[in-house]
Design a protein around this motif. Structure first.
Motif, PDB file in Angstrom:
ATOM      1  N   ALA A 210      -7.621  -6.017 -12.177  1.00  0.00           N
ATOM      2  CA  ALA A 210      -8.299  -4.808 -11.699  1.00  0.00           C
ATOM      3  C   ALA A 210      -7.727  -4.376 -10.363  1.00  0.00           C
ATOM      4  O   ALA A 210      -7.498  -5.197  -9.472  1.00  0.00           O
ATOM      5  CB  ALA A 210      -9.802  -5.055 -11.577  1.00  0.00           C
ATOM      6  N   GLY A 211      -7.520  -3.086 -10.224  1.00  0.00           N
ATOM      7  CA  GLY A 211      -6.987  -2.545  -8.982  1.00  0.00           C
ATOM      8  C   GLY A 211      -6.726  -1.069  -9.138  1.00  0.00           C
ATOM      9  O   GLY A 211      -7.282  -0.413 -10.022  1.00  0.00           O
ATOM     10  N   ALA A 212      -5.870  -0.530  -8.293  1.00  0.00           N
ATOM     11  CA  ALA A 212      -5.562   0.899  -8.308  1.00  0.00           C
ATOM     12  C   ALA A 212      -4.063   1.106  -8.193  1.00  0.00           C
ATOM     13  O   ALA A 212      -3.327   0.214  -7.747  1.00  0.00           O
ATOM     14  CB  ALA A 212      -6.287   1.592  -7.152  1.00  0.00           C
ATOM     15  N   ALA A 213      -3.620   2.296  -8.577  1.00  0.00           N
ATOM     16  CA  ALA A 213      -2.193   2.612  -8.486  1.00  0.00           C
ATOM     17  C   ALA A 213      -1.697   2.497  -7.051  1.00  0.00           C
ATOM     18  O   ALA A 213      -0.539   2.147  -6.806  1.00  0.00           O
ATOM     19  CB  ALA A 213      -1.940   4.011  -9.038  1.00  0.00           C
ATOM     20  N   ALA A 214      -2.579   2.776  -6.083  1.00  0.00           N
ATOM     21  CA  ALA A 214      -2.176   2.682  -4.678  1.00  0.00           C
ATOM     22  C   ALA A 214      -1.932   1.243  -4.235  1.00  0.00           C
ATOM     23  O   ALA A 214      -1.335   1.021  -3.180  1.00  0.00           O
ATOM     24  CB  ALA A 214      -3.230   3.334  -3.790  1.00  0.00           C
ATOM     25  N   ASP A 215      -2.375   0.255  -5.017  1.00  0.00           N
ATOM     26  CA  ASP A 215      -2.009  -1.133  -4.728  1.00  0.00           C
ATOM     27  C   ASP A 215      -0.519  -1.354  -4.979  1.00  0.00           C
ATOM     28  O   ASP A 215       0.069  -2.291  -4.424  1.00  0.00           O
ATOM     29  CB  ASP A 215      -2.821  -2.089  -5.603  1.00  0.00           C
ATOM     30  CG  ASP A 215      -4.297  -2.068  -5.266  1.00  0.00           C
ATOM     31  OD1 ASP A 215      -4.636  -1.865  -4.085  1.00  0.00           O
ATOM     32  OD2 ASP A 215      -5.115  -2.248  -6.186  1.00  0.00           O
ATOM     33  N   LEU A 216       0.051  -0.500  -5.806  1.00  0.00           N
ATOM     34  CA  LEU A 216       1.470  -0.598  -6.136  1.00  0.00           C
ATOM     35  C   LEU A 216       2.306   0.403  -5.339  1.00  0.00           C
ATOM     36  O   LEU A 216       3.462   0.130  -5.008  1.00  0.00           O
ATOM     37  CB  LEU A 216       1.674  -0.360  -7.638  1.00  0.00           C
ATOM     38  CG  LEU A 216       0.807  -1.224  -8.564  1.00  0.00           C
ATOM     39  CD1 LEU A 216       0.999  -0.796 -10.019  1.00  0.00           C
ATOM     40  CD2 LEU A 216       1.150  -2.699  -8.395  1.00  0.00           C
ATOM     41  N   ARG A 217       1.711   1.576  -5.060  1.00  0.00           N
ATOM     42  CA  ARG A 217       2.351   2.628  -4.264  1.00  0.00           C
ATOM     43  C   ARG A 217       1.350   3.069  -3.208  1.00  0.00           C
ATOM     44  O   ARG A 217       0.557   3.988  -3.430  1.00  0.00           O
ATOM     45  CB  ARG A 217       2.738   3.809  -5.154  1.00  0.00           C
ATOM     46  CG  ARG A 217       3.714   3.478  -6.269  1.00  0.00           C
ATOM     47  CD  ARG A 217       5.138   3.431  -5.790  1.00  0.00           C
ATOM     48  NE  ARG A 217       5.585   4.732  -5.315  1.00  0.00           N
ATOM     49  CZ  ARG A 217       6.840   5.007  -4.952  1.00  0.00           C
ATOM     50  NH1 ARG A 217       7.744   4.047  -5.005  1.00  0.00           N
ATOM     51  NH2 ARG A 217       7.167   6.190  -4.526  1.00  0.00           N
ATOM     52  N   PRO A 218       1.327   2.421  -2.046  1.00  0.00           N
ATOM     53  CA  PRO A 218       0.255   2.633  -1.067  1.00  0.00           C
ATOM     54  C   PRO A 218       0.067   4.076  -0.620  1.00  0.00           C
ATOM     55  O   PRO A 218      -1.030   4.453  -0.213  1.00  0.00           O
ATOM     56  CB  PRO A 218       0.671   1.738   0.106  1.00  0.00           C
ATOM     57  CG  PRO A 218       1.493   0.656  -0.524  1.00  0.00           C
ATOM     58  CD  PRO A 218       2.238   1.333  -1.638  1.00  0.00           C
ATOM     59  N   GLU A 219       1.113   4.887  -0.694  1.00  0.00           N
ATOM     60  CA  GLU A 219       0.999   6.272  -0.234  1.00  0.00           C
ATOM     61  C   GLU A 219       0.391   7.203  -1.285  1.00  0.00           C
ATOM     62  O   GLU A 219       0.113   8.373  -1.012  1.00  0.00           O
ATOM     63  CB  GLU A 219       2.390   6.808   0.149  1.00  0.00           C
ATOM     64  CG  GLU A 219       3.313   7.128  -1.029  1.00  0.00           C
ATOM     65  CD  GLU A 219       3.929   5.920  -1.708  1.00  0.00           C
ATOM     66  OE1 GLU A 219       4.692   6.113  -2.670  1.00  0.00           O
ATOM     67  OE2 GLU A 219       3.657   4.778  -1.269  1.00  0.00           O
TER      68      GLU A 219
END
Length: 235
Positions: A210-219
């Motif tokens: 579980a997480g978010a796309a911003a965990d992979l692309r912080p911007e």
């Protein structure tokens, strides 16, 4: 208030409802069903509705029948997520303002016929959108993911493999609603509420999924994904 406009997609014209303000978790969920009824009755055509939801834990019908459901609902509230039971299938899935909800509705004489293939087509669309914004996205269930699905869209990078898009479908006579949640920002609250709710429901899963796309692309921000999605529809 929602702003309705018409735009051209690769498959023809679509009415776009760009809902900038939430009417509340329950009202927003119900609005999708109301739109489906309008499409079914022939007073509305192909429609795409986009909105950023209030914190919601959308339980599935099977979850609501489990002995631990009242405790799971209480846990969701304790985290600030409104517990609701959706009419579509699947297991409990949370979303909040860091997510983009995509409701696609269409009239179709035999809406059941292409029901499974829609999952594949929309998964390809959303994976393509995430790739456009720099996320390494793939299709398929991650072992241990929450609300598991054959056509989940996941993202990889930084040693992580995260479920980023969950989809659900409701089919009625003459129409269908395909609803999707793209998790873009602020994954921590989603993971935290899932841990407590799944524990109360007695469901096994792996919190690292579980997480978010911003965990992979912080911007990355929701508006960027929204723009890429509309561009994808245009293509």
């Amino acid at each position: 208030m929602p702003e309705a406009t018409e735009f051209s997609s690769a498959a023809g014209s679509v009415e776009l409802i760009d809902q900038t303000d939430s009417a509340g978790a329950e009202a927003d969920l119900q609005r999708g069903l109301d739109l489906l009824s309008e499409v079914q009755r022939g007073v509305r055509g192909r429609t795409l509705r986009l909105y950023r939801p209030e914190p919601t834990m959308a339980f599935g019908q099977r979850d609501a029948n489990l002995p631990g459901f009242p405790a799971a609902a209480a846990a969701a509230r304790a985290h600030g997520f409104e517990p609701l039971v959706r009419k579509a299938g699947g297991r409990a899935a949370p979303y909040h303002r860091g997510c983009l909800v995509v409701d696609h509705l269409e009239p179709e004489a035999d809406a059941v016929l292409q029901a499974k293939s829609r999952f594949s087509r929309f998964a390809e669309l959303f994976a393509g959108v995430l790739r456009q914004v720099g996320v390494e996205a793939g299709i398929g269930e991650i072992p241990g993911e929450y609300c598991p699905g054959e056509f989940s869209v996941h993202g990889s990078g930084n040693g992580l493999r995260l479920k980023l898009v969950g989809t659900a479908q409701r089919v009625v006579a003459g129409a269908w609603l395909f609803s999707s949640v793209i998790v873009v920002e602020d994954g921590d609250p989603l993971r935290e509420v899932l841990v407590d709710c799944y524990r109360e429901l007695g469901l096994a899963w792996d919190p690292t999924t579980a997480g978010a796309a911003a965990d992979l692309r912080p911007e990355l921000r929701v508006e960027q994904v929204k723009a890429a999605l509309l561009a994808g529809y245009g293509r």
